[in-house]
Scaffold this motif. Structure first.
Motif, PDB file in Angstrom:
ATOM      1  N   ARG A 154      14.799  13.944  -7.796  1.00 52.90           N
ATOM      2  CA  ARG A 154      14.714  13.272  -6.499  1.00 52.90           C
ATOM      3  C   ARG A 154      13.312  12.701  -6.306  1.00 52.90           C
ATOM      4  O   ARG A 154      12.317  13.409  -6.506  1.00 52.90           O
ATOM      5  CB  ARG A 154      15.042  14.242  -5.368  1.00 52.90           C
ATOM      6  CG  ARG A 154      15.069  13.614  -3.972  1.00 52.90           C
ATOM      7  CD  ARG A 154      15.418  14.676  -2.924  1.00 52.90           C
ATOM      8  NE  ARG A 154      15.474  14.130  -1.584  1.00 52.90           N
ATOM      9  CZ  ARG A 154      16.559  13.578  -1.051  1.00 52.90           C
ATOM     10  NH1 ARG A 154      17.689  13.509  -1.759  1.00 52.90           N
ATOM     11  NH2 ARG A 154      16.548  13.100   0.181  1.00 52.90           N
ATOM     12  N   PHE A 155      13.241  11.430  -5.926  1.00 54.35           N
ATOM     13  CA  PHE A 155      11.979  10.769  -5.624  1.00 54.35           C
ATOM     14  C   PHE A 155      12.043  10.166  -4.217  1.00 54.35           C
ATOM     15  O   PHE A 155      13.093   9.652  -3.799  1.00 54.35           O
ATOM     16  CB  PHE A 155      11.695   9.624  -6.603  1.00 54.35           C
ATOM     17  CG  PHE A 155      11.525  10.043  -8.041  1.00 54.35           C
ATOM     18  CD1 PHE A 155      10.720  11.123  -8.384  1.00 54.35           C
ATOM     19  CD2 PHE A 155      12.159   9.352  -9.064  1.00 54.35           C
ATOM     20  CE1 PHE A 155      10.562  11.498  -9.712  1.00 54.35           C
ATOM     21  CE2 PHE A 155      12.011   9.715 -10.392  1.00 54.35           C
ATOM     22  CZ  PHE A 155      11.204  10.787 -10.713  1.00 54.35           C
ATOM     23  N   SER A 156      10.925  10.214  -3.508  1.00 53.68           N
ATOM     24  CA  SER A 156      10.794   9.528  -2.228  1.00 53.68           C
ATOM     25  C   SER A 156       9.436   8.843  -2.193  1.00 53.68           C
ATOM     26  O   SER A 156       8.437   9.426  -2.646  1.00 53.68           O
ATOM     27  CB  SER A 156      10.886  10.498  -1.051  1.00 53.68           C
ATOM     28  OG  SER A 156      12.161  11.068  -0.932  1.00 53.68           O
ATOM     29  N   VAL A 157       9.395   7.643  -1.649  1.00 54.97           N
ATOM     30  CA  VAL A 157       8.125   6.932  -1.540  1.00 54.97           C
ATOM     31  C   VAL A 157       8.057   6.202  -0.208  1.00 54.97           C
ATOM     32  O   VAL A 157       9.019   5.587   0.234  1.00 54.97           O
ATOM     33  CB  VAL A 157       7.932   5.958  -2.736  1.00 54.97           C
ATOM     34  CG1 VAL A 157       9.030   4.898  -2.787  1.00 54.97           C
ATOM     35  CG2 VAL A 157       6.565   5.311  -2.692  1.00 54.97           C
ATOM     36  N   PHE A 158       6.900   6.339   0.453  1.00 56.93           N
ATOM     37  CA  PHE A 158       6.612   5.645   1.705  1.00 56.93           C
ATOM     38  C   PHE A 158       5.536   4.617   1.399  1.00 56.93           C
ATOM     39  O   PHE A 158       4.488   4.962   0.824  1.00 56.93           O
ATOM     40  CB  PHE A 158       6.106   6.620   2.764  1.00 56.93           C
ATOM     41  CG  PHE A 158       7.061   7.725   3.110  1.00 56.93           C
ATOM     42  CD1 PHE A 158       7.756   7.703   4.304  1.00 56.93           C
ATOM     43  CD2 PHE A 158       7.268   8.797   2.249  1.00 56.93           C
ATOM     44  CE1 PHE A 158       8.633   8.722   4.630  1.00 56.93           C
ATOM     45  CE2 PHE A 158       8.140   9.827   2.563  1.00 56.93           C
ATOM     46  CZ  PHE A 158       8.820   9.789   3.760  1.00 56.93           C
ATOM     47  N   PHE A 159       5.745   3.380   1.777  1.00 57.38           N
ATOM     48  CA  PHE A 159       4.778   2.338   1.441  1.00 57.38           C
ATOM     49  C   PHE A 159       4.767   1.244   2.501  1.00 57.38           C
ATOM     50  O   PHE A 159       5.618   1.211   3.399  1.00 57.38           O
ATOM     51  CB  PHE A 159       5.081   1.743   0.065  1.00 57.38           C
ATOM     52  CG  PHE A 159       6.459   1.145  -0.080  1.00 57.38           C
ATOM     53  CD1 PHE A 159       6.685  -0.211   0.172  1.00 57.38           C
ATOM     54  CD2 PHE A 159       7.537   1.929  -0.480  1.00 57.38           C
ATOM     55  CE1 PHE A 159       7.958  -0.756   0.039  1.00 57.38           C
ATOM     56  CE2 PHE A 159       8.807   1.388  -0.616  1.00 57.38           C
ATOM     57  CZ  PHE A 159       9.016   0.049  -0.360  1.00 57.38           C
ATOM     58  N   VAL A 160       3.788   0.351   2.389  1.00 62.00           N
ATOM     59  CA  VAL A 160       3.649  -0.782   3.310  1.00 62.00           C
ATOM     60  C   VAL A 160       3.717  -2.069   2.510  1.00 62.00           C
ATOM     61  O   VAL A 160       3.028  -2.222   1.493  1.00 62.00           O
ATOM     62  CB  VAL A 160       2.310  -0.724   4.078  1.00 62.00           C
ATOM     63  CG1 VAL A 160       2.152  -1.963   4.973  1.00 62.00           C
ATOM     64  CG2 VAL A 160       2.220   0.540   4.909  1.00 62.00           C
ATOM     65  N   ARG A 161       4.554  -2.968   2.955  1.00 61.11           N
ATOM     66  CA  ARG A 161       4.683  -4.287   2.340  1.00 61.11           C
ATOM     67  C   ARG A 161       4.673  -5.332   3.460  1.00 61.11           C
ATOM     68  O   ARG A 161       5.481  -5.252   4.381  1.00 61.11           O
ATOM     69  CB  ARG A 161       5.980  -4.366   1.531  1.00 61.11           C
ATOM     70  CG  ARG A 161       6.450  -5.761   1.138  1.00 61.11           C
ATOM     71  CD  ARG A 161       5.792  -6.279  -0.096  1.00 61.11           C
ATOM     72  NE  ARG A 161       6.360  -7.578  -0.475  1.00 61.11           N
ATOM     73  CZ  ARG A 161       5.914  -8.334  -1.455  1.00 61.11           C
ATOM     74  NH1 ARG A 161       4.892  -7.932  -2.202  1.00 61.11           N
ATOM     75  NH2 ARG A 161       6.469  -9.493  -1.730  1.00 61.11           N
ATOM     76  N   MET A 218       0.833  -1.201   0.000  1.00 62.07           N
ATOM     77  CA  MET A 218       0.000   0.000   0.000  1.00 62.07           C
ATOM     78  C   MET A 218       0.869   1.253   0.000  1.00 62.07           C
ATOM     79  O   MET A 218       1.933   1.282   0.587  1.00 62.07           O
ATOM     80  CB  MET A 218      -0.915   0.008   1.221  1.00 62.07           C
ATOM     81  CG  MET A 218      -2.137  -0.890   1.058  1.00 62.07           C
ATOM     82  SD  MET A 218      -2.792  -1.435   2.625  1.00 62.07           S
ATOM     83  CE  MET A 218      -1.670  -2.803   2.935  1.00 62.07           C
ATOM     84  N   LEU A 219       0.367   2.268  -0.682  1.00 59.47           N
ATOM     85  CA  LEU A 219       1.098   3.528  -0.780  1.00 59.47           C
ATOM     86  C   LEU A 219       0.675   4.455   0.348  1.00 59.47           C
ATOM     87  O   LEU A 219      -0.522   4.624   0.620  1.00 59.47           O
ATOM     88  CB  LEU A 219       0.818   4.189  -2.130  1.00 59.47           C
ATOM     89  CG  LEU A 219       1.453   5.559  -2.367  1.00 59.47           C
ATOM     90  CD1 LEU A 219       2.973   5.454  -2.396  1.00 59.47           C
ATOM     91  CD2 LEU A 219       0.924   6.167  -3.670  1.00 59.47           C
ATOM     92  N   ILE A 220       1.654   5.068   0.997  1.00 62.32           N
ATOM     93  CA  ILE A 220       1.386   6.072   2.021  1.00 62.32           C
ATOM     94  C   ILE A 220       1.599   7.467   1.451  1.00 62.32           C
ATOM     95  O   ILE A 220       0.721   8.322   1.530  1.00 62.32           O
ATOM     96  CB  ILE A 220       2.296   5.864   3.250  1.00 62.32           C
ATOM     97  CG1 ILE A 220       2.083   4.475   3.853  1.00 62.32           C
ATOM     98  CG2 ILE A 220       2.015   6.948   4.293  1.00 62.32           C
ATOM     99  CD1 ILE A 220       3.049   4.152   4.984  1.00 62.32           C
TER     100      ILE A 220
END
Length: 420
Positions: free
Chosen positions: A102-109, A1-3
């Motif tokens: 620059r890219f940043s991604v917060f997610f749930v796995r 899931m994407l935060i």
């Protein structure tokens, strides 16, 4: 899931923009919310979001930024010395052309939060790091600075060996996952297995994934047919196949009435055959199925829905994050709304799948479909030409205020200003 996702210095995005699926404290439409143990206390995620904006305002570039990050993660490991990276900086400010994207991604796995950040230019990865939150406490997996300076807190010998075999133009995340390093493999798999991005021009109208699901098993075909029936397209059955074309016989077998695609993964030319069936009655009133040629006898809207329903059902069954650019293309507004509602319905969306769409379909701007924290806008800065991304929440709209009317009146920006 994407935060949350952040992008900076990419195409029309100059300054850092943040797109978030963290829900506000609003308790309306709680069916649109996801609650997870992996999140911080009182945090909830949204099942969907919609982005509005004028043409050329940068809506598609927000999705394209996520697509480029995914592509970089998936393919950088193939790079050889001297290969370039997909560097597309903001061009309207001269100094941005020499600054990194620059890219940043917060997610749930697997119920664990991750934070991944990378910056790069055309020749090298500059900075890169990956954190995760076991037991909700931040822990570093790796940190990369100035291309070759690495920091590790666990498995130092193993990770140092991998870092020495990581080229300047290759992501450490990709290379370490390729070498089956467990600590980075799960983050890599999120990009590979749980993220799907459909551009307005990249979705084949022949729906290869839908065809694959039709031939997968009886249950998958039944789900496809049930969805087509709900859409009121008049279809009662579909048969389809994808076959490789023998290049030696290509000149002999070409028939202009049959569509063909080039499969980049296999490097093969493929022939697609689709037949749809509609219900007919003979002179005695007896019903029977009559075949239609999908390519020449079905409407453009039917083709579009057919191509979408495969990715839609797969995303719902696999718990994927699905990005779709310009959802409304060739679709009736009520069909677009129906597709969105599938992600909000917990009977259909049992795996906490998420949907992010861009659209010009203002019929979706209503309180019964989206919460205010699910509605986003893009607008070009009039002086600089860069994209600004912002949420409806920033306007503190009253509960009794008509969102659609306010948007069309220009209260939230993100509409075209057409000179007389």
């Amino acid at each position: 899931m994407l935060i949350e996702f952040k992008a900076e210095n990419f195409r029309s995005i100059r300054d850092e923009v943040t797109f978030s699926l963290l829900a506000s404290s609003d308790r309306s439409l709680d069916g649109n919310l996801i609650e997870l143990d992996a999140l911080r206390k009182n945090d909830r995620l949204l099942r969907s979001a919609v982005i509005y904006g004028a043409n050329a305002s940068g809506k598609s570039n927000v999705l394209l930024a996520m697509f480029n990050l995914q592509k970089l993660v998936m393919t950088s490991v193939r790079n050889q010395v001297g290969d370039s990276l997909p560097f597309e900086p903001f061009k309207l400010t001269p100094q941005c052309r020499s600054q990194p994207t620059r890219f940043s991604v917060f997610f749930v796995r697997k119920n664990i939060r991750y934070k991944y950040t990378v910056s790069f230019d055309s020749t090298k990865v500059i900075d890169e790091d990956l954190y995760y939150y076991p037991n909700k406490r931040e822990a570093l997996i790796f940190e990369r600075r100035n291309t070759t300076e690495f920091k590790f807190t666990t498995d130092k010998r193993i990770q140092n060996d991998i870092s020495k075999r990581t080229l300047d133009n290759v992501l450490y995340l990709s290379n370490s996952a390729q070498q089956n390093y467990a600590q980075t493999l799960e983050a890599f798999k999120w990009f590979k297995e749980e993220l799907r991005i459909i551009g307005a021009s990249t979705l084949s109208e022949y729906g290869e994934l839908t065809i694959e699901m039709l031939n997968q098993d009886a249950g998958s075909k039944e789900a496809i047919l049930r969805s087509l029936e709900r859409a009121d397209l008049g279809l009662v059955d579909v048969t389809a196949s994808i076959e490789d074309v023998d290049l030696s016989d290509l000149l002999i077998t070409i028939r202009k009435s049959l569509p063909r695609t080039f499969n980049r993964d296999s490097g093969k030319i493929q022939e697609i055959n689709i037949n749809t069936f509609h219900l007919a009655k003979d002179k005695d009133g007896k019903e029977y199925n009559i075949p239609f040629d999908f390519n020449t006898e079905e409407s453009e809207g039917t083709k579009r829905f057919f191509s979408l329903i495969g990715p839609w059902l797969k995303a719902l069954s696999k718990g994927q994050v699905l990005f779709v650019d310009e959802l409304e293309l060739k679709l009736h507004p009520m069909l677009s709304e129906h597709l969105v509602k599938l992600f909000h319905d917990r009977n259909f969306n049992q795996n906490n799948s998420q949907l992010i769409i861009t659209t010009h379909n203002t019929n979706l701007l209503n309180d019964e479909l989206f919460r205010r924290d699910q509605i986003w806008f893009t607008e070009k800065d009039a002086d600089v030409g860069n994209t600004n991304l912002y949420s409806l929440l920033e306007f503190q709209v009253r509960r009794d205020q008509n969102i659609l009317k306010g948007y069309l009146m220009g209260r939230y920006g993100a509409i075209p200003f057409i000179s007389s």
